[in-house]
Design a protein around this motif. Structure first.
Motif, PDB file in Angstrom:
ATOM      1  N   THR A 256      17.754  46.322  69.271  1.00 10.80           N
ATOM      2  CA  THR A 256      19.011  45.945  69.925  1.00 10.80           C
ATOM      3  C   THR A 256      19.100  46.551  71.314  1.00 10.80           C
ATOM      4  N   GLU A 257      18.222  47.516  71.585  1.00 14.54           N
ATOM      5  CA  GLU A 257      18.217  48.167  72.890  1.00 14.54           C
ATOM      6  C   GLU A 257      16.901  48.911  73.077  1.00 14.54           C
ATOM      7  N   SER A 274      19.364  51.292  79.767  1.00 15.83           N
ATOM      8  CA  SER A 274      18.676  50.368  78.866  1.00 15.83           C
ATOM      9  C   SER A 274      17.836  49.366  79.655  1.00 15.83           C
ATOM     10  N   ASP A 297      25.022  44.687  80.307  1.00 19.71           N
ATOM     11  CA  ASP A 297      23.786  45.309  79.830  1.00 19.71           C
ATOM     12  C   ASP A 297      23.592  45.024  78.345  1.00 19.71           C
ATOM     13  N   ALA A 298      24.644  45.239  77.560  1.00 21.44           N
ATOM     14  CA  ALA A 298      24.551  45.078  76.108  1.00 21.44           C
ATOM     15  C   ALA A 298      24.237  43.636  75.721  1.00 21.44           C
ATOM     16  N   ASN A 301      20.609  42.928  76.510  1.00 24.55           N
ATOM     17  CA  ASN A 301      19.745  43.579  75.520  1.00 24.55           C
ATOM     18  C   ASN A 301      19.647  42.753  74.247  1.00 24.55           C
ATOM     19  N   THR A 302      20.783  42.223  73.803  1.00 26.92           N
ATOM     20  CA  THR A 302      20.811  41.408  72.582  1.00 26.92           C
ATOM     21  C   THR A 302      19.984  40.139  72.763  1.00 26.92           C
ATOM     22  N   SER A 305      16.159  40.739  72.635  1.00 28.78           N
ATOM     23  CA  SER A 305      15.583  41.244  71.393  1.00 28.78           C
ATOM     24  C   SER A 305      14.501  40.336  70.805  1.00 28.78           C
TER      25      SER A 305
END
Length: 388
Positions: A256-257, A274, A297-298, A301-302, A305
């Motif tokens: 996830t990161e 990240s 960012d999150a 990242n997802t 994956s």
């Protein structure tokens, strides 16, 4: 005007529109990039950024159209009348809020005060298409306010043309031509944009493809492969480097990161953020952006994956378990590293990707400096608090 409306809707939906209508030039100069052959307008980062301040593509199209005097004039007259109404209310805050939301368009509205009117305009069909109602209706006021505020910013940008853009090299070998200022990159695994001028988000799915050939045909695999290439060549210098570390509790094939650490010449590693954050900083450094909208960012990242797993399956990256007490990390796969030093690899990731590789390393070095500065600042602040 309705024909122009459809063209602009296409610009926001797939990122490009035909440039065969000469009336578009005064509208899109400074807001979109013209293709080198003059046949396409390609949406810009700044126009996409302004789109985020509005509710939908229809409002964005309205803002572009409102940079034209013939469209803007009746709308600012309506807003002038709404401001006059607000000024007659007991609560003066209503007028203050309306003027504040108009932003730079407040000057247009002020100039239109002598002609203020709530009469319907002659563009009611256009207004129903854009707003779902006519502009003279009270429910259209918040929409008109946002549209005119956006139009004032667009009118400022229209004063300077943007660089022209070359079509995408579909072979993937012309990395510097593809990864250039003004270029947009579709979200990972995203579909829909005009892939002649916007780097696609999907990666090839055919089995048995040579790793380098697979990377060349997918912008996102190429970007992460280039990061691995820089990581490998930097490590060979034995002076600092880039580490892609798997945080605790993560599954290596679908993380996830991924944590990004950057080491200085002394070997000291600094946790900078990240992989998603690193990529976003890199795109900004290259004066590139994401289509159809920026990501956090999150969120990035997802979306990255599944690609991390595919990079390992295709032997472009490999995951290496850490020693006792250390986290595992990602490095370029030896098979892919060898391919990078063959003729096609040297041409793609060596000669043609020099600008991209330089930007990757500069972004890593800058990130380390920024994080070190932030850490030092926090330490000084804590020391000051303890001394009080």
């Amino acid at each position: 005007m309705m024909a122009m409306l459809k063209v602009l809707q296409r610009l926001f939906s797939i990122g490009t529109c035909a440039a065969d209508d000469g009336a578009l030039a005064p509208l899109l100069t400074g807001l979109a990039h013209l293709s080198t052959d003059g046949g396409r307008w390609v949406i810009s980062r700044q126009l996409l950024g302004l789109r985020l301040t509005l509710s939908d593509d229809q409002e964005a199209v309205a803002a572009v159209l409102a940079t034209q005097l013939e469209v803007r004039t009746p709308w600012v007259r309506l807003l002038a009348a709404r401001c006059r109404e607000a000024g007659q209310l007991t609560d003066a805050n209503a007028l203050v809020q309306l003027v504040s939301r108009l932003g730079g368009a407040a000057a247009w509205v002020e100039a239109a005060m002598p002609q203020a009117t709530l009469d319907p305009t002659t563009s009611t069909a256009l207004e129903r298409e854009l707003f779902g109602c006519t502009a003279d209706q009270a429910q259209a006021t918040p929409v008109l306010t946002r549209v005119m505020a956006g139009a004032s910013q667009l009118a400022h940008w229209q004063q300077g043309p943007l660089p022209v853009l070359n079509p995408i090299d579909r072979t993937g070998e012309r990395v510097d031509a593809n990864w250039c200022p003004g270029r947009l990159l579709a979200h990972p695994d995203g579909a829909g944009p005009d892939e002649d001028f916007i780097l696609c988000g999907r990666w090839p799915g055919e089995e048995g493809a040579d790793p380098l050939a697979w990377v060349q045909r997918g912008p996102w695999p190429l970007l992460l492969a280039a990061i691995g290439y820089v990581q490998d060549s930097w490590a060979a210098e034995a002076r600092g480097g880039l580490l892609l570390e798997l945080p605790p509790g993560q599954y290596p094939h679908y993380p996830t990161e991924i944590a990004v650490l950057v080491a200085g010449d002394d070997g000291a590693e600094v946790l900078c953020g990240s992989l998603g954050g690193f990529v976003l900083g890199l795109l900004s450094r290259l004066n590139m952006g994401l289509f159809p909208a920026p990501l956090t960012d999150a969120a990035l990242n997802t979306r990255l994956s599944p690609l991390i797993g595919e990079l390992q399956r295709r032997q472009v990256w490999r995951f290496q378990e850490g020693l006792s007490g250390q986290q595992g990390f990602y490095r370029v796969h030896p098979k892919f590293s060898d391919a990078c030093y063959q003729i096609s690899g040297v041409r793609t990731l060596g000669l043609n990707a020099r600008g991209l590789r330089r930007a990757i390393r500069e972004q890593a070095e800058q990130w380390r400096i920024e994080r070190q500065g932030l850490k030092s600042s926090l330490q000084r602040h804590e020391g000051h608090k303890e001394g009080l």
